[in-house]
Design an enzyme around this catalytic site. Structure first.
Site, PDB file in Angstrom:
ATOM      1  N   ARG A 260       0.874  -1.173   0.000  1.00 31.58           N
ATOM      2  CA  ARG A 260       0.000   0.000   0.000  1.00 31.58           C
ATOM      3  C   ARG A 260       0.908   1.218   0.000  1.00 31.58           C
ATOM      4  O   ARG A 260       1.684   1.423   0.937  1.00 31.58           O
ATOM      5  CB  ARG A 260      -0.978  -0.017   1.179  1.00 31.58           C
ATOM      6  CG  ARG A 260      -0.393   0.092   2.544  1.00 31.58           C
ATOM      7  CD  ARG A 260      -1.433   0.468   3.580  1.00 31.58           C
ATOM      8  NE  ARG A 260      -1.056   0.082   4.924  1.00 31.58           N
ATOM      9  CZ  ARG A 260      -0.213   0.775   5.701  1.00 31.58           C
ATOM     10  NH1 ARG A 260       0.331   1.881   5.261  1.00 31.58           N
ATOM     11  NH2 ARG A 260       0.090   0.338   6.907  1.00 31.58           N
ATOM     12  N   HIS A 264      -2.042   3.563   6.153  1.00 28.94           N
ATOM     13  CA  HIS A 264      -3.117   2.591   6.434  1.00 28.94           C
ATOM     14  C   HIS A 264      -4.484   3.216   6.165  1.00 28.94           C
ATOM     15  O   HIS A 264      -5.316   2.652   5.456  1.00 28.94           O
ATOM     16  CB  HIS A 264      -3.015   2.128   7.887  1.00 28.94           C
ATOM     17  CG  HIS A 264      -4.211   1.386   8.380  1.00 28.94           C
ATOM     18  ND1 HIS A 264      -4.543   0.132   7.913  1.00 28.94           N
ATOM     19  CD2 HIS A 264      -5.162   1.724   9.291  1.00 28.94           C
ATOM     20  CE1 HIS A 264      -5.655  -0.263   8.520  1.00 28.94           C
ATOM     21  NE2 HIS A 264      -6.050   0.684   9.348  1.00 28.94           N
ATOM     22  N   TYR A 273       6.830   5.055  10.758  1.00 28.92           N
ATOM     23  CA  TYR A 273       7.325   3.680  10.932  1.00 28.92           C
ATOM     24  C   TYR A 273       7.912   3.068   9.653  1.00 28.92           C
ATOM     25  O   TYR A 273       8.524   2.035   9.703  1.00 28.92           O
ATOM     26  CB  TYR A 273       6.205   2.763  11.467  1.00 28.92           C
ATOM     27  CG  TYR A 273       4.921   2.785  10.643  1.00 28.92           C
ATOM     28  CD1 TYR A 273       4.793   2.011   9.496  1.00 28.92           C
ATOM     29  CD2 TYR A 273       3.837   3.587  11.010  1.00 28.92           C
ATOM     30  CE1 TYR A 273       3.630   2.025   8.750  1.00 28.92           C
ATOM     31  CE2 TYR A 273       2.667   3.615  10.269  1.00 28.92           C
ATOM     32  CZ  TYR A 273       2.565   2.823   9.145  1.00 28.92           C
ATOM     33  OH  TYR A 273       1.429   2.843   8.394  1.00 28.92           O
TER      34      TYR A 273
END
Lengths: 371, 328
Positions: A260, A264, A273
């Site tokens: 992706r 998210h 992250y």
């Protein structure tokens, strides 16, 4: 990992999948152009939805940017009679099933909890609680067995279920229980995981010590891992798996390796992250660019076609924009409409209370106007 | 089965399942050990031989899987009836029941009905080990989208089984497990005039109302009889449906008697009795001679079997509750 299209678009032969693609006609040049258009369209809709969220028009958006091949391929690998059971990021699959993008946005805007009739479109509602839909897929497949629409040998009759979930959902107990039920009853279900590498901030390797495609084998469910940014590999693998399930050979697991490219959801900050170098590495494997290069190598695409796709995609984004801006909030009394299928005295009483409460203000408004 | 007979509650449910399966071939049963064994309580005994393995399905030992696959079958047009072996084992399926079963109709704006039944042997008093004696009714009653029935008699066990299966909504059937072998008359030919969603006055009285359901019903009746010896005339109501709760029937009674004592096995704190007490206080404030009282379980994990007699409401605790009610 099965790959039919290298990132620069070169075609790699694959004896088994090539035969399936050949026989099904799924890799005919006009179909390939169609997938290209689909991917361009859904990417534009996706980017527009992200903008709409930033403008406050959507409460949330879960982008599928970068997963277009994994989704358009899986959607088109299914037959009309198949039942698809998605999670909440399956915008390309929904597009391939004929679900208009604005219907997806109803959920994210807060108009309804699901924007379509699952039976009419043979696609389950989007599912927010991860993995919860996997046993539904198996149960539906058990229903197909009872209906005698599995293993008849008639391609128009035989039906299977495609259960879609991500790498994160694969950690959920209900997915494991679904494997158990599917294997026990040899249900005609294909588990299709888009491994987009990250479950919010947790990478797949933290959740699984072995490749996900190996897990189902412990249940006796055959599996295959494919390049999820390669629309041909996805089409070939998912069609093969669905054919096998439809034929009465039990469940199959397909893991599509993808990425992706966005966060998210719009509430997430992937830069906290995720290494930028990793994002760059995957950007080079872009599924749309890959198919375009392949079509160019085949001489099956030209500037005129790609420009038209871009224009159509722009138009779709504009339509979406106008549609959402013009979308009126539902009358809140509608929330009382469907908690139950049959009349329920407490819901009826609470609806009446609500209407009475609201009416007080209407009376006040009327009084003020007449005063 | 076609004529009136006397049956234990367990067999009345069996008869209800059998007749529902014969009437509608979309009805199928699923659960652990329900086929060859006939279920841990033998409620499905004999049905495998009659209807075959496609309709009486022994499942893997996985409650979320049982309930979750039943959701898929219901979406496909079947009417699954699943058995959970004991009340405490329903919790692994709690996610499916509350986030999926209860919400599918609403989630699809009414496009999909979910006509499924979850049968749960309910309540304590059988001397069992941990997790075999719980009363989770309030947890499910708190979740919109579910219906809950709690039969206390063989006749209700038969007909509520039929009516739960016929309902277009998901229904949780709480079966009074310690009363499975208590017999009663069942008339399968005459559909009851009373809706399954209505409470029933099972003993008329004038001095106070006792409300109970499922496994607590015999205790409520026994208490009313014992109180009669003391010159008290207690009305007893069987709630029958726990979601929706039939507040009007209870309120009618309280308007006549002026007093209400609710008896249930579940912990009093946060229990369904509290909700009913609140509603009765709202509706019957000027008719109440005393606050609505509750007798039930304590705020504890269900105790080990050798202590359950002190945890469960018994005759003396109910009569003590009646005394407190009448002190006002």
């Amino acid at each position: 990992m099965v790959q039919l299209l290298a990132p620069h678009g070169t075609r790699t032969p694959h004896e088994q999948l090539d035969a399936v693609l050949e026989e099904s006609g799924l890799a005919a040049p006009e179909r390939l152009r169609g997938y290209y258009r689909d991917m361009v369209m859904i990417r534009a809709a996706d980017l527009e939805a992200t903008s709409l969220q930033r403008q406050g028009q959507l409460g949330l958006w879960a982008s599928a940017l970068g997963q277009e091949a994994a989704q358009i391929g899986a959607g088109h690998a299914s037959r009309t009679q198949d039942y698809l059971v998605p999670t909440y990021r399956e915008h390309g699959v929904a597009w391939a099933r004929g679900i208009e993008p604005w219907r997806l946005l109803e959920l994210f805007r807060g108009i309804s909890h699901g924007g379509w009739d699952p039976n009419a479109l043979r696609t389950h509602p989007y599912m927010i609680v991860l993995g919860s839909q996997a046993p539904h897929a198996v149960g539906y497949a058990m229903g197909l067995q009872r209906d005698g629409v599995v293993g008849t040998g008639d391609a128009e009759t035989d039906t299977a279920v495609l259960a879609l979930f991500g790498d994160g959902a694969s950690s959920e107990g209900e997915v494991a229980e679904s494997f158990t039920f599917a294997a026990s009853f040899q249900a005609p279900v294909v588990f299709y995981t888009q491994n987009n590498q990250w479950a919010i901030s947790v990478p797949t390797q933290v959740q699984s010590r072995v490749p996900l495609a190996q897990r189902s084998r412990g249940w006796g469910i055959p599996s295959v891992r494919v390049d999820g940014n390669d629309v041909l590999a996805v089409l070939g693998a998912v069609r093969t798996a669905l054919d096998s399930a439809r034929g009465g050979n039990g469940p199959v697991f397909v893991e599509a390796m993808t990425y992706r490219m966005a966060a998210h959801t719009t509430s997430d900050d992937a830069s906290r992250y995720r290494p930028a170098a990793e994002e760059e590495e995957w950007a080079a494997k872009d599924p749309i660019l890959r198919l375009r290069r392949h079509l160019e190598q085949l001489g099956e695409i030209d500037e005129q076609f790609t420009s038209r796709c871009d224009e159509e995609a722009h138009d779709l984004a504009m339509q979406l924009h106008h549609h959402i801006h013009g979308m009126e909030d539902p009358d809140p009394v509608r929330m009382f409409d469907h908690p139950y299928a049959e009349p329920h005295p407490i819901v009826d009483a609470e609806r009446a209370q609500y209407l009475e409460y609201v009416a007080q203000f209407e009376d006040e408004d009327t009084e003020e106007t007449t005063r | 089965m076609s004529t009136s007979s006397t049956l234990p509650i367990a067999k009345a449910i069996t008869a209800g399942l059998r007749d529902a399966m014969a009437a509608d071939d979309r009805v199928l049963l699923m659960g652990e050990d329900i086929a060859t064994l006939g279920g841990v309580f033998r409620v499905t005994d004999g049905l495998l031989a009659e209807f075959g393995a496609q309709r009486v399905v022994d499942t893997p030992l996985a409650e979320a899987g049982i309930v979750g696959t039943a959701v898929g079958l219901a979406v496909r047009g079947y009417r699954p009836v699943v058995e959970i072996q004991f009340d405490g084992f329903v919790f692994p399926a709690y996610n499916q029941i509350t986030t999926q079963v209860a919400k599918m109709h609403n989630r699809t704006s009414g496009a999909v009905n979910l006509p499924m039944v979850i049968r749960i042997p309910h309540g304590g008093g059988i001397g069992a080990v941990e997790h075999h004696s719980e009363s989770p009714e309030a947890l499910f009653a708190h979740t919109a989208g579910l219906r809950i029935l709690a039969p206390a008699t063989a006749q209700d066990a038969y007909w509520m089984t039929r009516q739960a299966i016929e309902s277009e909504d998901p229904v949780i059937m709480l079966e009074p497990k310690r009363r499975y072998w208590v017999k009663g008359d069942v008339d399968p030919d005459r559909r009851p005039a009373l809706s399954p969603w209505q409470a029933q006055v099972v003993r008329p009285g004038t001095d106070a109302t006792l409300l109970a359901w499922g496994p607590s019903m015999p205790l409520a009746l026994e208490s009313a009889q014992a109180a009669e010896a003391d010159g008290l005339d207690l009305e007893v109501i069987d709630a029958r449906s726990l979601s929706p709760v039939d507040v009007p029937t209870i309120a009618d009674s309280v308007r006549r008697t002026g007093r209400l004592l609710i008896v249930h096995e579940a912990p009093v704190l946060g229990g369904l009795g509290g909700e009913i007490a609140a509603r009765i206080s709202e509706e019957c404030f000027y008719h109440l001679e005393a606050p609505v009282l509750r007798v039930g379980g304590y705020h504890l994990p269900y105790p080990p079997a050798r202590m359950e007699h002190a945890y469960l409401p018994d005759l003396d605790r109910v009569l003590d509750g009646v005394d407190r009610l009448l002190e006002h």
